[in-house]
Design a protein around this motif. Structure first.
Motif, PDB file in Angstrom:
ATOM      1  N   ASP A   8       0.854  -1.190   0.000  1.00  0.00           N
ATOM      2  CA  ASP A   8       0.000   0.000   0.000  1.00  0.00           C
ATOM      3  C   ASP A   8       0.890   1.240   0.000  1.00  0.00           C
ATOM      4  O   ASP A   8       1.720   1.429   0.896  1.00  0.00           O
ATOM      5  CB  ASP A   8      -0.914  -0.012   1.229  1.00  0.00           C
ATOM      6  CG  ASP A   8      -2.070   0.962   1.085  1.00  0.00           C
ATOM      7  OD1 ASP A   8      -1.800   2.140   0.757  1.00  0.00           O
ATOM      8  OD2 ASP A   8      -3.230   0.568   1.294  1.00  0.00           O
ATOM      9  N   ALA A  60      -7.190  -6.855   9.519  1.00  0.00           N
ATOM     10  CA  ALA A  60      -6.949  -5.960   8.391  1.00  0.00           C
ATOM     11  C   ALA A  60      -5.544  -6.165   7.859  1.00  0.00           C
ATOM     12  O   ALA A  60      -4.624  -6.479   8.622  1.00  0.00           O
ATOM     13  CB  ALA A  60      -7.132  -4.504   8.814  1.00  0.00           C
ATOM     14  N   VAL A  96      -4.240  -0.931   5.769  1.00  0.00           N
ATOM     15  CA  VAL A  96      -5.438  -0.430   6.451  1.00  0.00           C
ATOM     16  C   VAL A  96      -5.186  -0.258   7.945  1.00  0.00           C
ATOM     17  O   VAL A  96      -5.996   0.329   8.665  1.00  0.00           O
ATOM     18  CB  VAL A  96      -6.622  -1.396   6.204  1.00  0.00           C
ATOM     19  CG1 VAL A  96      -7.868  -0.988   6.955  1.00  0.00           C
ATOM     20  CG2 VAL A  96      -6.925  -1.475   4.715  1.00  0.00           C
ATOM     21  N   ARG A 103      -5.683   3.174   9.782  1.00  0.00           N
ATOM     22  CA  ARG A 103      -7.075   3.606   9.800  1.00  0.00           C
ATOM     23  C   ARG A 103      -7.860   2.818  10.846  1.00  0.00           C
ATOM     24  O   ARG A 103      -8.708   3.358  11.566  1.00  0.00           O
ATOM     25  CB  ARG A 103      -7.699   3.440   8.413  1.00  0.00           C
ATOM     26  CG  ARG A 103      -7.429   4.591   7.466  1.00  0.00           C
ATOM     27  CD  ARG A 103      -7.785   4.248   6.039  1.00  0.00           C
ATOM     28  NE  ARG A 103      -6.737   3.489   5.384  1.00  0.00           N
ATOM     29  CZ  ARG A 103      -6.787   3.055   4.127  1.00  0.00           C
ATOM     30  NH1 ARG A 103      -7.869   3.294   3.393  1.00  0.00           N
ATOM     31  NH2 ARG A 103      -5.784   2.401   3.591  1.00  0.00           N
ATOM     32  N   GLU A 105     -10.766  -3.828   4.683  1.00  0.00           N
ATOM     33  CA  GLU A 105      -9.855  -3.846   3.543  1.00  0.00           C
ATOM     34  C   GLU A 105     -10.216  -2.718   2.595  1.00  0.00           C
ATOM     35  O   GLU A 105     -11.331  -2.189   2.635  1.00  0.00           O
ATOM     36  CB  GLU A 105      -9.938  -5.183   2.803  1.00  0.00           C
ATOM     37  CG  GLU A 105     -11.322  -5.490   2.271  1.00  0.00           C
ATOM     38  CD  GLU A 105     -11.444  -6.878   1.678  1.00  0.00           C
ATOM     39  OE1 GLU A 105     -10.438  -7.408   1.181  1.00  0.00           O
ATOM     40  OE2 GLU A 105     -12.557  -7.430   1.722  1.00  0.00           O
ATOM     41  N   GLU A 106      -9.259  -2.349   1.721  1.00  0.00           N
ATOM     42  CA  GLU A 106      -9.508  -1.236   0.817  1.00  0.00           C
ATOM     43  C   GLU A 106     -10.103  -1.673  -0.515  1.00  0.00           C
ATOM     44  O   GLU A 106     -10.524  -0.844  -1.317  1.00  0.00           O
ATOM     45  CB  GLU A 106      -8.219  -0.446   0.575  1.00  0.00           C
ATOM     46  CG  GLU A 106      -8.457   0.913  -0.062  1.00  0.00           C
ATOM     47  CD  GLU A 106      -7.225   1.789  -0.114  1.00  0.00           C
ATOM     48  OE1 GLU A 106      -6.749   2.075  -1.224  1.00  0.00           O
ATOM     49  OE2 GLU A 106      -6.736   2.178   0.968  1.00  0.00           O
ATOM     50  N   HIS A 163     -15.213  -2.056   3.685  1.00  0.00           N
ATOM     51  CA  HIS A 163     -14.415  -1.958   2.461  1.00  0.00           C
ATOM     52  C   HIS A 163     -14.686  -0.618   1.788  1.00  0.00           C
ATOM     53  O   HIS A 163     -15.524   0.175   2.250  1.00  0.00           O
ATOM     54  CB  HIS A 163     -14.770  -3.103   1.504  1.00  0.00           C
ATOM     55  CG  HIS A 163     -16.233  -3.409   1.436  1.00  0.00           C
ATOM     56  ND1 HIS A 163     -17.154  -2.520   0.925  1.00  0.00           N
ATOM     57  CD2 HIS A 163     -16.936  -4.494   1.853  1.00  0.00           C
ATOM     58  CE1 HIS A 163     -18.361  -3.047   1.016  1.00  0.00           C
ATOM     59  NE2 HIS A 163     -18.276  -4.235   1.582  1.00  0.00           N
ATOM     60  N   SER A 164     -13.970  -0.360   0.703  1.00  0.00           N
ATOM     61  CA  SER A 164     -14.233   0.848  -0.072  1.00  0.00           C
ATOM     62  C   SER A 164     -15.567   0.716  -0.799  1.00  0.00           C
ATOM     63  O   SER A 164     -16.133  -0.375  -0.914  1.00  0.00           O
ATOM     64  CB  SER A 164     -13.114   1.084  -1.086  1.00  0.00           C
ATOM     65  OG  SER A 164     -11.877   1.307  -0.434  1.00  0.00           O
ATOM     66  N   LEU A 167     -12.012   3.303   1.636  1.00  0.00           N
ATOM     67  CA  LEU A 167     -12.262   2.915   3.022  1.00  0.00           C
ATOM     68  C   LEU A 167     -11.713   3.976   3.966  1.00  0.00           C
ATOM     69  O   LEU A 167     -10.575   4.413   3.823  1.00  0.00           O
ATOM     70  CB  LEU A 167     -11.590   1.575   3.314  1.00  0.00           C
ATOM     71  CG  LEU A 167     -11.675   1.087   4.762  1.00  0.00           C
ATOM     72  CD1 LEU A 167     -13.079   0.585   5.056  1.00  0.00           C
ATOM     73  CD2 LEU A 167     -10.645  -0.004   5.016  1.00  0.00           C
TER      74      LEU A 167
END
Length: 324
Positions: free
Chosen positions: A170, A208, A212, A215, A259-260, A291-292, A309
């Motif tokens: 990421d 996660a 992530v 966050r 998760e993203e 999630h996103s 997310l």
């Protein structure tokens, strides 16, 4: 030490220890050192084994697979992980299959590094999290960069498996400090699983990947200080195959997977499915997913943050999980 510096140090160590190790990718040679500087200094130190390539993800990954098939070690950097889709055939139809389709197990020491994720304003085709498209592919191991896992150990573990692996990185992590958490939390790493919590009896557990993690911790900090909800964060280094047994001792009555990736067929849904089979009699309700949003990721910061997310989305998921 920043995460990208730890990764760079790990790559230096890998090439120094293994004279048959090669690193391939677009613009990875000095003085540029890769789009995110993860390969800085490597081509100067190992000029014959650090190779800048033409712009063809399929060709880069195919060459790496050939090197690994011949007994060498191959590390690939995909400049932006979104473009790993161009190498899908080489990864899933060649590298992943080559481990076992020749009548006996054939070790393949190969890692494909994929900078992933949003939060940097890079737009729709440079900001995705595509991990879900590789979940469940036989012979292909999936890992994710983490601020809590030393990359030398991660890369060594990936290569010791003797099968091709993808390391999702990421991009928001590169500038973060290693092993850094808010003072209200404690951190420990056990057999590839990072555990961050306040006490031994959490009200809720968030699972996660590394990108992530901060966050999730921000959400848990707010819930602790404002709602007196105690939480625990679990960050596995290996996403697939998932070691469910390693998670079980750390879980509580409520579980959230964050998760993203966009929703549908994700790593998180696979985790939820596996945990439900083990915990259905103990959980207050089914594992909650965060999630996103489903949609193209915009470039403008305000619009991008509305899709990806967020801390508030994770916090809402935790409250839903506790509602029971």
């Amino acid at each position: 030490m920043r995460v990208v510096e730890n990764l760079n140090l790990a790559l230096h160590g890998l090439l120094a220890q293994d004279p048959r190790a090669y690193l391939l990718g677009e613009d990875i040679a000095d003085p540029y050192g890769g789009a995110f500087k993860a390969t800085r200094g490597l081509s100067t130190r190992f000029p014959e084994r650090v190779l800048s390539t033409p712009i063809s993800e399929g060709a880069i990954t195919g060459v790496a697979g050939g090197l690994a098939l011949a007994g060498d070690t191959a590390i690939v950097e995909i400049m932006f992980g979104d473009f790993v889709t161009l190498a899908f055939d080489q990864l899933c139809n060649f590298a992943g299959k080559s481990v076992s389709m020749y009548g006996r197990r054939l070790p393949l020491r190969m890692i494909v590094r994929c900078p992933m994720g949003g939060g940097r304003g890079y737009g729709p085709t440079h900001s995705q999290s595509l991990q879900k498209h590789f979940i469940g592919m036989p012979g292909l191991a999936l890992y994710e960069l983490s601020p809590f896992h030393d990359n030398a150990a991660v890369l060594t573990g990936m290569l010791e498996r003797g099968e091709p692996g993808i390391l999702f990185e990421d991009k928001v992590l590169y500038t973060r400090q290693m092993h850094q958490v808010d003072e209200v939390f404690r951190l420990r790493v056990e057999d590839g699983l990072a555990v961050v919590d306040v006490d031994d009896r959490p009200d809720v557990v968030i699972i996660a990947p590394g990108g992530v993690a901060h966050r999730a911790l921000a959400a848990l900090r707010g819930l602790l200080l404002q709602e007196e909800i105690s939480g625990r964060l679990l960050v596995p280094s290996r996403l697939f195959p998932l070691d469910v047994g390693a998670l079980l001792p750390h879980l509580g009555p409520a579980v959230v997977v964050a998760e993203e990736s966009s929703p549908g067929g994700t790593w998180g849904s696979e985790v939820a499915h596996l945990l439900h089979a083990e915990l259905w009699g103990r959980l207050r309700r089914p594992v909650t997913l965060a999630h996103s949003r489903a949609g193209v990721i915009p470039t403008a910061a305000r619009l991008e943050s509305a899709v990806l997310l967020s801390e508030s989305t994770i916090r809402h998921a935790v409250l839903e999980a506790l509602r029971g």
